[in-house]
Design an enzyme around this catalytic site. Sequence first.
Site, PDB file in Angstrom:
ATOM      1  N   ASP A   9       0.851  -1.193   0.000  1.00  0.00           N
ATOM      2  CA  ASP A   9       0.000   0.000   0.000  1.00  0.00           C
ATOM      3  C   ASP A   9       0.890   1.247   0.000  1.00  0.00           C
ATOM      4  O   ASP A   9       1.634   1.480   0.961  1.00  0.00           O
ATOM      5  CB  ASP A   9      -0.863  -0.057   1.268  1.00  0.00           C
ATOM      6  N   ILE A  10       0.801   2.030  -1.038  1.00  0.00           N
ATOM      7  CA  ILE A  10       1.680   3.202  -1.197  1.00  0.00           C
ATOM      8  C   ILE A  10       1.464   4.232  -0.081  1.00  0.00           C
ATOM      9  O   ILE A  10       2.370   4.987   0.252  1.00  0.00           O
ATOM     10  CB  ILE A  10       1.483   3.827  -2.606  1.00  0.00           C
ATOM     11  N   GLY A  31      -9.774   3.635  -6.025  1.00  0.00           N
ATOM     12  CA  GLY A  31      -8.422   3.097  -6.203  1.00  0.00           C
ATOM     13  C   GLY A  31      -7.388   3.761  -5.316  1.00  0.00           C
ATOM     14  O   GLY A  31      -7.656   4.083  -4.153  1.00  0.00           O
ATOM     15  N   VAL A  32      -6.221   3.993  -5.883  1.00  0.00           N
ATOM     16  CA  VAL A  32      -5.126   4.569  -5.094  1.00  0.00           C
ATOM     17  C   VAL A  32      -5.448   6.020  -4.706  1.00  0.00           C
ATOM     18  O   VAL A  32      -5.068   6.482  -3.629  1.00  0.00           O
ATOM     19  CB  VAL A  32      -3.776   4.407  -5.856  1.00  0.00           C
ATOM     20  N   ASP A  33      -6.174   6.705  -5.550  1.00  0.00           N
ATOM     21  CA  ASP A  33      -6.602   8.083  -5.272  1.00  0.00           C
ATOM     22  C   ASP A  33      -7.456   8.111  -3.989  1.00  0.00           C
ATOM     23  O   ASP A  33      -7.196   8.892  -3.054  1.00  0.00           O
ATOM     24  CB  ASP A  33      -7.412   8.580  -6.479  1.00  0.00           C
ATOM     25  N   THR A 117      -3.380   1.627 -14.592  1.00  0.00           N
ATOM     26  CA  THR A 117      -3.630   0.185 -14.769  1.00  0.00           C
ATOM     27  C   THR A 117      -4.831  -0.333 -13.983  1.00  0.00           C
ATOM     28  O   THR A 117      -5.112  -1.526 -13.979  1.00  0.00           O
ATOM     29  CB  THR A 117      -2.397  -0.665 -14.382  1.00  0.00           C
ATOM     30  N   GLY A 118      -5.562   0.586 -13.337  1.00  0.00           N
ATOM     31  CA  GLY A 118      -6.774   0.192 -12.617  1.00  0.00           C
ATOM     32  C   GLY A 118      -7.995   0.516 -13.454  1.00  0.00           C
ATOM     33  O   GLY A 118      -8.155  -0.012 -14.555  1.00  0.00           O
ATOM     34  N   TYR A 120      -8.584   2.870 -15.313  1.00  0.00           N
ATOM     35  CA  TYR A 120      -8.279   3.439 -16.634  1.00  0.00           C
ATOM     36  C   TYR A 120      -7.833   2.360 -17.648  1.00  0.00           C
ATOM     37  O   TYR A 120      -7.606   2.669 -18.827  1.00  0.00           O
ATOM     38  CB  TYR A 120      -7.240   4.557 -16.516  1.00  0.00           C
TER      39      TYR A 120
HETATM   40  N1  APR Z   1      -1.329   1.521  -3.071  1.00  0.00           N
HETATM   41  C1  APR Z   1      -0.715   1.281  -4.252  1.00  0.00           C
HETATM   42  N2  APR Z   1      -1.375   0.988  -5.373  1.00  0.00           N
HETATM   43  C2  APR Z   1      -2.715   0.909  -5.302  1.00  0.00           C
HETATM   44  C3  APR Z   1      -3.449   1.149  -4.115  1.00  0.00           C
HETATM   45  C4  APR Z   1      -2.688   1.467  -2.964  1.00  0.00           C
HETATM   46  N3  APR Z   1      -3.267   1.726  -1.792  1.00  0.00           N
HETATM   47  N4  APR Z   1      -4.770   1.002  -4.398  1.00  0.00           N
HETATM   48  C5  APR Z   1      -4.857   0.664  -5.697  1.00  0.00           C
HETATM   49  N5  APR Z   1      -3.643   0.600  -6.251  1.00  0.00           N
HETATM   50  C6  APR Z   1      -3.237   0.271  -7.619  1.00  0.00           C
HETATM   51  C7  APR Z   1      -4.155  -0.600  -8.458  1.00  0.00           C
HETATM   52  O1  APR Z   1      -3.904  -1.974  -8.183  1.00  0.00           O
HETATM   53  C8  APR Z   1      -3.735  -0.233  -9.867  1.00  0.00           C
HETATM   54  O2  APR Z   1      -2.719  -1.089 -10.332  1.00  0.00           O
HETATM   55  O3  APR Z   1      -3.157   1.475  -8.344  1.00  0.00           O
HETATM   56  C9  APR Z   1      -3.156   1.171  -9.740  1.00  0.00           C
HETATM   57  C10 APR Z   1      -3.927   2.239 -10.467  1.00  0.00           C
HETATM   58  O4  APR Z   1      -5.322   1.993 -10.351  1.00  0.00           O
HETATM   59  P1  APR Z   1      -6.397   3.138 -10.092  1.00  0.00           P
HETATM   60  O5  APR Z   1      -6.268   3.650  -8.710  1.00  0.00           O
HETATM   61  O6  APR Z   1      -7.714   2.619 -10.524  1.00  0.00           O
HETATM   62  O7  APR Z   1      -5.896   4.347 -11.041  1.00  0.00           O
HETATM   63  P2  APR Z   1      -6.050   4.579 -12.632  1.00  0.00           P
HETATM   64  O8  APR Z   1      -6.206   3.316 -13.380  1.00  0.00           O
HETATM   65  O9  APR Z   1      -4.918   5.493 -12.994  1.00  0.00           O
HETATM   66  O10 APR Z   1      -7.418   5.353 -12.741  1.00  0.00           O
HETATM   67  C11 APR Z   1      -7.500   6.668 -12.265  1.00  0.00           C
HETATM   68  O11 APR Z   1      -9.293   6.152 -10.794  1.00  0.00           O
HETATM   69  O12 APR Z   1     -10.125   6.524  -8.727  1.00  0.00           O
HETATM   70  C12 APR Z   1      -9.916   7.047  -9.861  1.00  0.00           C
HETATM   71  O13 APR Z   1      -9.706   9.373  -9.339  1.00  0.00           O
HETATM   72  C13 APR Z   1      -9.091   8.303  -9.997  1.00  0.00           C
HETATM   73  O14 APR Z   1     -10.506   8.731 -11.825  1.00  0.00           O
HETATM   74  C14 APR Z   1      -9.191   8.369 -11.474  1.00  0.00           C
HETATM   75  C15 APR Z   1      -8.946   6.947 -11.912  1.00  0.00           C
END
Ligand code: APR
Length: 169
Positions: A9-10, A31-33, A117-118, A120
């Site tokens: 977890d970042i 997600g990570v956001d 990679t989530g 998006y």
């Molecule tokens: N720590 C590290 N990595 C994480 C965590 C965490 N706590 N939670 C999720 N991830 C990873 C996911 O496994 C994925 O590989 O972050 C990566 C990116 O996934 P998303 O968070 O879905 O981001 P992204 O694909 O760039 O989409 C961005 O998602 O929530 C929204 O506001 C954000 O609209 C934007 C979109």
Amino acid sequence: MVIELIQGDITTLAVDAIVNAANSSLLGGGGVDGAIHAAGGSEILEACKQIKGGCPVGGAVITTAGKLNAKKVIHTVGPQWGKEDNEEEKLANCYINCLKLARKHDLHRIAFPNISTGVYHFPKEKAAEIAIKSVKKHIKPGQEVFFVCFDDENYRIYKRELQAHTDQA
Ligand code: APR
């Protein structure tokens, strides 16, 4: 120059800057956001609201890290796979612009999630190749980069890709 791979977890990392995979509004999401805003508290969202116009795809902006152990959060906006032009270049720009912004603010230890990679849906293999290539090309002496993989699939891909790059070097 150091490049390391971490699984986890970042939001828990005590680095200089944590990179957030945000959207252009900078107003939060899942997600990570979602994890970064939840762990860092409302100060981060308040700081994001002050950034008028949000952030373009491939760009990067910086805010407080609120209650996180990191000093700052760098928010970048990855491309949505299949929804726009030049997705690969835009993803590379995320990594390049985050490194540049970190340097400008004297932040040496930077942790990246696997941007796009989530939700998006950027193909994970391609995204890892772009991330590693861009960082290897643009990292400067004194900078340390941590690729933080949350899911097993990304962790396996990064492990293999980083090894392949080491073997080529
Ligand atoms: N720590 C590290 N990595 C994480 C965590 C965490 N706590 N939670 C999720 N991830 C990873 C996911 O496994 C994925 O590989 O972050 C990566 C990116 O996934 P998303 O968070 O879905 O981001 P992204 O694909 O760039 O989409 C961005 O998602 O929530 C929204 O506001 C954000 O609209 C934007 C979109």
